[in-house]
Design an enzyme around this catalytic site. Structure first.
Site, short mmCIF file in Angstrom:
data_model
loop_
_atom_site.label_atom_id
_atom_site.label_comp_id
_atom_site.label_asym_id
_atom_site.label_seq_id
_atom_site.Cartn_x
_atom_site.Cartn_y
_atom_site.Cartn_z
N PRO A 1 0.83 -1.20 0.00
CA PRO A 1 0.00 0.00 0.00
C PRO A 1 0.87 1.26 0.00
O PRO A 1 1.86 1.33 0.72
CB PRO A 1 -0.79 -0.10 1.31
CG PRO A 1 -0.75 -1.54 1.67
CD PRO A 1 0.52 -2.09 1.11
N CYS A 2 0.49 2.23 -0.85
CA CYS A 2 1.38 3.36 -1.07
C CYS A 2 1.39 4.37 0.08
O CYS A 2 2.26 5.21 0.16
CB CYS A 2 0.99 4.06 -2.35
SG CYS A 2 -0.77 4.34 -2.46
N GLN A 3 0.40 4.28 1.00
CA GLN A 3 0.42 5.21 2.14
C GLN A 3 1.61 4.87 3.04
O GLN A 3 1.96 5.64 3.92
CB GLN A 3 -0.85 5.09 3.00
CG GLN A 3 -2.16 5.21 2.26
CD GLN A 3 -2.57 3.91 1.58
OE1 GLN A 3 -1.73 3.06 1.26
NE2 GLN A 3 -3.85 3.75 1.32
N GLY A 4 2.20 3.70 2.80
CA GLY A 4 3.12 3.17 3.80
C GLY A 4 4.54 3.65 3.75
O GLY A 4 5.43 2.85 3.92
#
Length: 346
Positions: free
Chosen positions: A82-85
């Site tokens: 997940p790119c929020q990470g």
């Protein structure tokens, strides 16, 4: 072409868009791992030969994964954390809970030592913290012996009717540098070519098509299917339908009367898909993008078509969940192109 001697595991697999592309290129999908059971239901339904594991990759150990696949050899690891990470400070990725999912990908590659890995993410990953995340990815995998390259690919260059950009890192263990497939599409596939055979109204699950395919792309999507699933339309309020009706093909909120322009506070609101171009990047069902002619949001099946899922790929769960599964996926046709290049270069 079936190179089923090549085994793949898909981390953060979601409903299995990337897995489907690899399967179609001739890989053998051993396992899909995700922490969202809804997406795994869809994965299991469509990838009959693969195992699934519902778990949090920040805590799952490679040993647990290994026992799930009964010590089979892993040739390729694919996935997109997940790119929020990503949490960065100064010139480095810092020790932070949000970075554990990325670290888990590195850990799996370190343990299984596959011949290749494919790491997929949003284009923004290349620029976060002035490239610190990009540099860390290259460094972490290079230290494991991989020759790592990255590139931003545009899905519509590969025959997906959507202008979706993704950053794709590929690492090879054999010392070669992966060479990205050329986008070989002379004329991008348009939204109309993707959707014009699907009607304005709902089709009951497993109902028949209402007309023959209207384009080569529709023929390809319908090749293994005689019936339609996941085409359940959203009925908007009369007011919403009226506002959508004021937006022309390919238009957006700027085409509305001034008093209606601010009815939704996001700049992508009231965007109508353009029938003569590939779709804009489809989201995970926020109801801001509308069909190029009908006064409603696309159905799950229409969204799946724009992502290049064939019609025999059936989504499970509630409609909101299905839209999110589709929106989060890697377009299978783009994944298949990458997978085919990997086979040639292994």
């Amino acid at each position: 072409m079936n190179n089923s001697s090549y085994n793949v595991i898909d981390l953060f697999c979601g409903c299995g868009g990337m897995s489907l592309g690899f399967e179609k290129a001739g890989f053998n999908m051993l396992l899909g791992i995700d922490n969202w059971e809804d997406a795994l239901k869809t994965y299991r339904y469509n990838h009959k030969n693969a195992n699934t594991l519902c778990g949090d990759l920040s805590t799952l150990t490679p040993e647990e994964v290994n026992s799930k696949i009964k010590n089979e050899k892993i040739d390729v690891i694919i996935g997109g954390p997940p790119c929020q990470g990503f949490s960065v400070a100064g010139k480095r990725i810092i020790e932070d809970k949000r970075n554990e999912l990325y670290k888990s990908f590195v850990k799996m590659v370190a343990y299984f030592k596959p011949k290749a890995f494919v790491f997929e993410n949003v284009p923004n990953i290349l620029s976060i913290g002035n490239g610190v995340v990009r540099d860390a990815i290259i460094k972490d995998f290079s230290e494991l012996g991989y020759k790592v390259v990255y590139k931003i690919l545009l899905a519509s260059d590969y025959g997906v009717p959507q202008n979706r950009k993704r950053a794709i890192f590929v690492g090879l263990l054999n010392g070669n540098e992966f060479s990205y497939p050329k986008g070989n599409i002379a004329k991008p596939i348009t939204t109309r070519e993707a959707l014009s055979d699907l009607p304005e109204y709902s089709i009951p699950e497993g109902g028949e098509y209402v007309c023959p395919p209207q384009s080569e792309y529709q023929k390809r999507m319908r090749a293994n299917s005689n019936v339609v699933y996941n085409h359940n339309v959203t009925v908007h309020t009369v007011q919403t339908q009226h506002i959508i009706s004021l937006v022309p093909d390919g238009g957006n909120y700027k085409d509305l009367p001034i008093e209606l322009q601010q009815t939704r506070k996001v700049h992508i609101a009231w965007t109508r898909l353009c029938s003569s171009k590939p779709s804009i990047t489809i989201d995970t069902g926020h109801n801001h993008h509308f069909h190029y002619v009908y006064n409603r949001v696309p159905t799950v099946r229409e969204s799946a078509r724009l992502q290049s899922f064939p019609d025999d790929f059936i989504f499970c769960g509630g409609k909101t969940s299905q839209l999110k599964q589709v929106g989060n996926a890697v377009p299978p046709i783009m994944a298949e192109t990458i997978a085919t290049s990997i086979i040639l270069q292994l």
